[in-house]
Design a protein around this motif. Structure first.
Motif, PDB file in Angstrom:
ATOM      1  N   CYS A 101     132.140  35.048  47.925  1.00 49.10           N
ATOM      2  CA  CYS A 101     133.024  36.148  48.351  1.00 49.10           C
ATOM      3  C   CYS A 101     134.078  36.474  47.304  1.00 49.10           C
ATOM      4  O   CYS A 101     134.450  37.639  47.141  1.00 49.10           O
ATOM      5  CB  CYS A 101     133.667  35.815  49.692  1.00 49.10           C
ATOM      6  N   ARG A 102     134.546  35.475  46.572  1.00 47.34           N
ATOM      7  CA  ARG A 102     135.491  35.743  45.483  1.00 47.34           C
ATOM      8  C   ARG A 102     134.840  36.633  44.435  1.00 47.34           C
ATOM      9  O   ARG A 102     135.471  37.546  43.899  1.00 47.34           O
ATOM     10  CB  ARG A 102     135.981  34.445  44.854  1.00 47.34           C
ATOM     11  N   VAL A 103     133.574  36.381  44.153  1.00 48.24           N
ATOM     12  CA  VAL A 103     132.840  37.227  43.205  1.00 48.24           C
ATOM     13  C   VAL A 103     132.678  38.628  43.779  1.00 48.24           C
ATOM     14  O   VAL A 103     132.921  39.622  43.079  1.00 48.24           O
ATOM     15  CB  VAL A 103     131.478  36.591  42.856  1.00 48.24           C
ATOM     16  N   LEU A 104     132.277  38.715  45.037  1.00 50.91           N
ATOM     17  CA  LEU A 104     132.103  40.033  45.654  1.00 50.91           C
ATOM     18  C   LEU A 104     133.394  40.846  45.640  1.00 50.91           C
ATOM     19  O   LEU A 104     133.383  42.041  45.346  1.00 50.91           O
ATOM     20  CB  LEU A 104     131.612  39.876  47.094  1.00 50.91           C
ATOM     21  N   LEU A 105     134.499  40.197  45.946  1.00 50.34           N
ATOM     22  CA  LEU A 105     135.783  40.909  45.971  1.00 50.34           C
ATOM     23  C   LEU A 105     136.270  41.290  44.575  1.00 50.34           C
ATOM     24  O   LEU A 105     137.118  42.171  44.441  1.00 50.34           O
ATOM     25  CB  LEU A 105     136.838  40.054  46.680  1.00 50.34           C
ATOM     26  N   ASN A 106     135.730  40.641  43.554  1.00 50.77           N
ATOM     27  CA  ASN A 106     136.150  40.913  42.189  1.00 50.77           C
ATOM     28  C   ASN A 106     135.201  41.864  41.447  1.00 50.77           C
ATOM     29  O   ASN A 106     135.440  42.204  40.296  1.00 50.77           O
ATOM     30  CB  ASN A 106     136.288  39.598  41.410  1.00 50.77           C
ATOM     31  N   LEU A 107     134.148  42.322  42.101  1.00 49.17           N
ATOM     32  CA  LEU A 107     133.207  43.242  41.458  1.00 49.17           C
ATOM     33  C   LEU A 107     133.911  44.556  41.103  1.00 49.17           C
ATOM     34  O   LEU A 107     134.766  45.031  41.856  1.00 49.17           O
ATOM     35  CB  LEU A 107     132.041  43.556  42.394  1.00 49.17           C
ATOM     36  N   ASP A 108     133.504  45.136  40.004  1.00 45.43           N
ATOM     37  CA  ASP A 108     134.034  46.446  39.633  1.00 45.43           C
ATOM     38  C   ASP A 108     133.725  47.465  40.740  1.00 45.43           C
ATOM     39  O   ASP A 108     134.562  48.308  41.049  1.00 45.43           O
ATOM     40  CB  ASP A 108     133.407  46.898  38.302  1.00 45.43           C
ATOM     41  N   ALA A 109     132.562  47.341  41.340  1.00 45.66           N
ATOM     42  CA  ALA A 109     132.183  48.262  42.433  1.00 45.66           C
ATOM     43  C   ALA A 109     133.121  48.110  43.630  1.00 45.66           C
ATOM     44  O   ALA A 109     133.341  49.068  44.372  1.00 45.66           O
ATOM     45  CB  ALA A 109     130.741  48.000  42.857  1.00 45.66           C
ATOM     46  N   THR A 110     133.681  46.933  43.814  1.00 45.46           N
ATOM     47  CA  THR A 110     134.634  46.708  44.907  1.00 45.46           C
ATOM     48  C   THR A 110     136.008  47.243  44.560  1.00 45.46           C
ATOM     49  O   THR A 110     136.646  47.923  45.353  1.00 45.46           O
ATOM     50  CB  THR A 110     134.757  45.201  45.219  1.00 45.46           C
ATOM     51  N   LEU A 111     136.441  46.943  43.355  1.00 53.56           N
ATOM     52  CA  LEU A 111     137.794  47.311  42.947  1.00 53.56           C
ATOM     53  C   LEU A 111     137.961  48.789  42.668  1.00 53.56           C
ATOM     54  O   LEU A 111     139.051  49.339  42.869  1.00 53.56           O
ATOM     55  CB  LEU A 111     138.219  46.480  41.734  1.00 53.56           C
ATOM     56  N   SER A 112     136.898  49.466  42.195  1.00 49.31           N
ATOM     57  CA  SER A 112     137.057  50.867  41.844  1.00 49.31           C
ATOM     58  C   SER A 112     136.343  51.810  42.809  1.00 49.31           C
ATOM     59  O   SER A 112     136.737  52.948  42.961  1.00 49.31           O
ATOM     60  CB  SER A 112     136.549  51.121  40.415  1.00 49.31           C
ATOM     61  N   LYS A 113     135.279  51.351  43.441  1.00 51.66           N
ATOM     62  CA  LYS A 113     134.493  52.170  44.383  1.00 51.66           C
ATOM     63  C   LYS A 113     134.339  53.615  43.897  1.00 51.66           C
ATOM     64  O   LYS A 113     134.404  54.553  44.658  1.00 51.66           O
ATOM     65  CB  LYS A 113     135.107  52.152  45.772  1.00 51.66           C
ATOM     66  N   GLY A 114     134.140  53.762  42.608  1.00 50.85           N
ATOM     67  CA  GLY A 114     134.040  55.102  42.060  1.00 50.85           C
ATOM     68  C   GLY A 114     132.673  55.434  41.658  1.00 50.85           C
ATOM     69  O   GLY A 114     132.234  56.502  41.490  1.00 50.85           O
TER      70      GLY A 114
END
Length: 114
Positions: A101-114
């Motif tokens: 989950c730490r990896v999932l929350l740190n994904l660029d897709a998670t942080l930027s959702k752009g």
């Protein structure tokens, strides 16, 4: 990336997310990973992304089983305790899923959702 990996709020969010995913006891690890990815990135992961996360999960389980990592230090804090675990989950499973989950929350897709 280092800030979100090491910030207390992200660690606590990963621990809570791991407990949420472990609460879905009737699904497979692969389905649990896909569900977690969708929660974070708002899209389905590619097969390659799922395989990479499954590899991480299995490697982490091995490190926990070998005593290289300590489950309690990873999976629990003042807000999340072993008593919060679903009946079908162990502290080692909570720790392994916390790392995923730490990896999932740190994904660029998670942080930027752009």
């Amino acid at each position: 990336a280092l800030t979100s990996l090491n910030a207390t709020i992200f660690t606590e969010a990963a621990q809570a997310m791991a407990l949420r995913l472990l609460g879905k006891a009737s699904i497979t690890d692969r389905d649990r990973l896909i569900y977690g990815y969708r929660l974070c990135a708002s899209r389905h992961p590619t097969p390659h992304e799922v395989d990479a996360l499954m590899d991480l999960l299995e490697a982490t389980r091995g490190r926990l089983a070998d005593g290289e990592l300590t489950a309690a230090e990873i999976a629990f804090n003042t807000l999340t305790k072993p008593a919060d675990l679903p009946p079908t989950a162990s502290p080692n499973e909570a720790a392994a899923w916390t790392i995923v989950c730490r990896v999932l929350l740190n994904l660029d897709a998670t942080l930027s959702k752009g």
